[in-house]
Motif scaffolding. Structure first.
Motif, short mmCIF file in Angstrom:
data_model
loop_
_atom_site.label_atom_id
_atom_site.label_comp_id
_atom_site.label_asym_id
_atom_site.label_seq_id
_atom_site.Cartn_x
_atom_site.Cartn_y
_atom_site.Cartn_z
N PRO A 104 0.47 -1.38 0.04
CA PRO A 104 -0.29 -0.57 0.01
C PRO A 104 1.15 1.10 0.41
N THR A 105 1.76 1.36 0.16
CA THR A 105 3.07 2.84 0.23
C THR A 105 3.58 3.24 -1.30
N VAL A 106 3.40 1.65 -1.94
CA VAL A 106 3.60 1.57 -3.22
C VAL A 106 3.27 3.32 -4.06
N ARG A 107 2.19 3.15 -4.00
CA ARG A 107 1.63 4.68 -4.94
C ARG A 107 2.23 6.20 -4.33
N ILE A 108 2.34 6.40 -3.05
CA ILE A 108 2.00 7.04 -2.63
C ILE A 108 4.73 7.52 -2.73
N ALA A 109 4.66 6.83 -2.20
CA ALA A 109 6.28 6.43 -2.58
C ALA A 109 7.26 6.71 -3.87
N TYR A 110 6.13 5.98 -4.34
CA TYR A 110 6.52 6.21 -6.29
C TYR A 110 6.41 8.05 -6.96
N ALA A 111 5.00 8.31 -6.17
CA ALA A 111 4.66 10.03 -6.04
C ALA A 111 5.72 11.03 -5.75
N SER A 112 6.10 9.94 -4.59
CA SER A 112 6.95 11.33 -3.63
C SER A 112 8.02 11.44 -4.78
N SER A 113 8.85 10.16 -5.29
CA SER A 113 9.71 10.07 -5.61
C SER A 113 10.27 10.70 -7.19
#
Length: 87
Positions: free
Chosen positions: A24-33
């Motif tokens: 579940p953290t992938v979406r926000i992590a990829y957007a932030s990155s």
């Protein structure tokens, strides 16, 4: 400086995007990155630009190239990746 241990805590990621789809953290992590890390990285010394959420294999390779030995993922929490190396 030689004779020490380096430990770094990095955002969790995988070497292949499709391996993290269930996290579940992938979406926000990829957007932030994509917004912060990828464009900012080339401006830093070395300008490595690992790409969005550079995976652990690339991080470990960079540490080995920087002269660290025994480079290893020390912990994987699913939210953070802890890597360690000896110099």
């Amino acid at each position: 400086m030689d004779g020490g241990i380096m430990v770094a805590v990095e955002p969790w990621s995988t070497d292949r995007l499709e391996d993290g789809i269930g996290n579940p953290t992938v979406r926000i992590a990829y957007a932030s990155s994509a917004t912060l890390c990828t464009p900012g990285s080339p401006a830093q010394p070395g300008g490595f630009g690992l790409g969005t959420q550079g995976g652990p294999a690339e991080r470990l390779d960079l540490l080995a190239e920087a002269g660290f030995s025994e480079v290893t993922p020390a912990a994987d929490t699913g939210f953070n990746l802890v890597v360690a190396g000896v110099k």
